[in-house]
Design a protein around this motif. Structure first.
Motif, mmCIF file in Angstrom:
data_model
loop_
_atom_site.group_PDB
_atom_site.id
_atom_site.type_symbol
_atom_site.label_atom_id
_atom_site.label_comp_id
_atom_site.label_asym_id
_atom_site.label_seq_id
_atom_site.Cartn_x
_atom_site.Cartn_y
_atom_site.Cartn_z
ATOM 1 N N ASN A 46 0.781 -1.071 -0.050
ATOM 2 C CA ASN A 46 -0.026 -0.106 -0.046
ATOM 3 C C ASN A 46 0.806 1.130 0.343
ATOM 4 O OD1 ASN A 46 0.676 -0.605 2.832
ATOM 5 N ND2 ASN A 46 -1.356 -0.016 3.551
ATOM 6 N N GLU A 47 1.994 1.213 0.663
ATOM 7 C CA GLU A 47 2.801 2.240 0.648
ATOM 8 C C GLU A 47 3.574 2.641 -0.845
ATOM 9 O OE1 GLU A 47 7.484 3.365 2.478
ATOM 10 O OE2 GLU A 47 5.855 2.559 3.777
ATOM 11 N N ILE A 48 4.057 1.293 -1.395
ATOM 12 C CA ILE A 48 4.480 1.470 -2.854
ATOM 13 C C ILE A 48 3.526 1.913 -3.735
ATOM 14 C CG2 ILE A 48 5.559 0.019 -4.451
ATOM 15 C CD1 ILE A 48 6.692 -1.731 -2.532
ATOM 16 N N SER A 53 4.745 4.720 -9.804
ATOM 17 C CA SER A 53 3.671 4.518 -10.913
ATOM 18 C C SER A 53 3.909 3.027 -11.375
ATOM 19 C CB SER A 53 3.804 5.239 -11.907
ATOM 20 O OG SER A 53 5.356 5.143 -12.251
ATOM 21 N N PHE A 54 3.190 2.515 -12.392
ATOM 22 C CA PHE A 54 3.341 1.315 -12.683
ATOM 23 C C PHE A 54 4.722 1.033 -13.274
ATOM 24 C CE2 PHE A 54 2.886 -1.595 -16.539
ATOM 25 C CZ PHE A 54 2.339 -2.668 -16.076
ATOM 26 N N LEU A 96 -0.474 -2.098 -7.478
ATOM 27 C CA LEU A 96 -1.337 -1.005 -7.505
ATOM 28 C C LEU A 96 -2.780 -1.248 -6.963
ATOM 29 C CD1 LEU A 96 0.039 0.241 -10.953
ATOM 30 C CD2 LEU A 96 0.651 1.241 -8.582
ATOM 31 N N THR A 97 -3.156 -2.598 -6.891
ATOM 32 C CA THR A 97 -4.472 -2.696 -6.064
ATOM 33 C C THR A 97 -4.615 -2.037 -4.844
ATOM 34 O OG1 THR A 97 -4.002 -5.090 -5.694
ATOM 35 C CG2 THR A 97 -4.958 -4.767 -7.804
ATOM 36 N N TYR A 98 -3.371 -1.915 -4.152
ATOM 37 C CA TYR A 98 -3.635 -1.665 -2.854
ATOM 38 C C TYR A 98 -3.300 -0.008 -2.636
ATOM 39 C CZ TYR A 98 -3.210 -6.179 -1.412
ATOM 40 O OH TYR A 98 -3.434 -7.650 -0.989
ATOM 41 N N LYS A 99 -3.219 0.847 -3.767
ATOM 42 C CA LYS A 99 -3.335 2.218 -3.786
ATOM 43 C C LYS A 99 -4.602 2.606 -3.083
ATOM 44 C CE LYS A 99 -2.310 6.127 -6.711
ATOM 45 N NZ LYS A 99 -1.374 6.324 -7.680
ATOM 46 N N GLY A 100 -4.281 3.478 -2.321
ATOM 47 C CA GLY A 100 -5.385 4.176 -1.429
ATOM 48 C C GLY A 100 -5.841 3.409 -0.202
ATOM 49 N N LYS A 101 -5.240 2.266 0.017
ATOM 50 C CA LYS A 101 -5.627 1.458 1.108
ATOM 51 C C LYS A 101 -4.646 1.707 2.457
ATOM 52 C CE LYS A 101 -7.578 -2.410 -1.632
ATOM 53 N NZ LYS A 101 -7.168 -3.736 -1.803
#
Length: 101
Positions: A46-48, A53-54, A96-101
């Motif tokens: 989630n931090e990464i 970016s991708f 990237l599915t962990y973005k914003g978590k």
């Protein structure tokens, strides 16, 4: 005849190719140092995902030593893995599915 053979080979490769499961690739290569949402040896996903970016994630997997210097980190780089393009993309997408978590 050559065109037909090429067409058959191309279509069969598309039919039999499977999308890699990013979670499975992560569990194979990354789990020892990274966890999805908890700090381990390396930062959590989630931090990464919230910082990179991708393209940056893939670049870090390809050449961690160069990228940790570019990002200004002080400690040693992660292990360098020889992953396929598909494996790197699967991991980057999973992270990237962990973005914003």
């Amino acid at each position: 005849m050559k065109i037909h053979l090429l067409l058959i080979l191309t279509l069969s490769s598309l039919l039999f190719s499977e999308d890699l499961d990013g979670k499975k690739v992560f569990e194979t290569y990354c789990w020892g140092c990274h966890h999805q949402t908890a700090v381990a040896f390396g930062p959590p996903f989630n931090e990464i995902a919230n910082k990179r970016s991708f393209e940056e994630i893939q670049a870090y997997i390809i050449d961690p030593k160069a990228m940790y210097k570019a990002f200004g980190y002080k400690r040693t780089a992660m292990t360098e893995f020889k992953l396929s393009d598909d494996e790197r993309k699967a991991i980057a997408n999973y992270i990237l599915t962990y973005k914003g978590k």
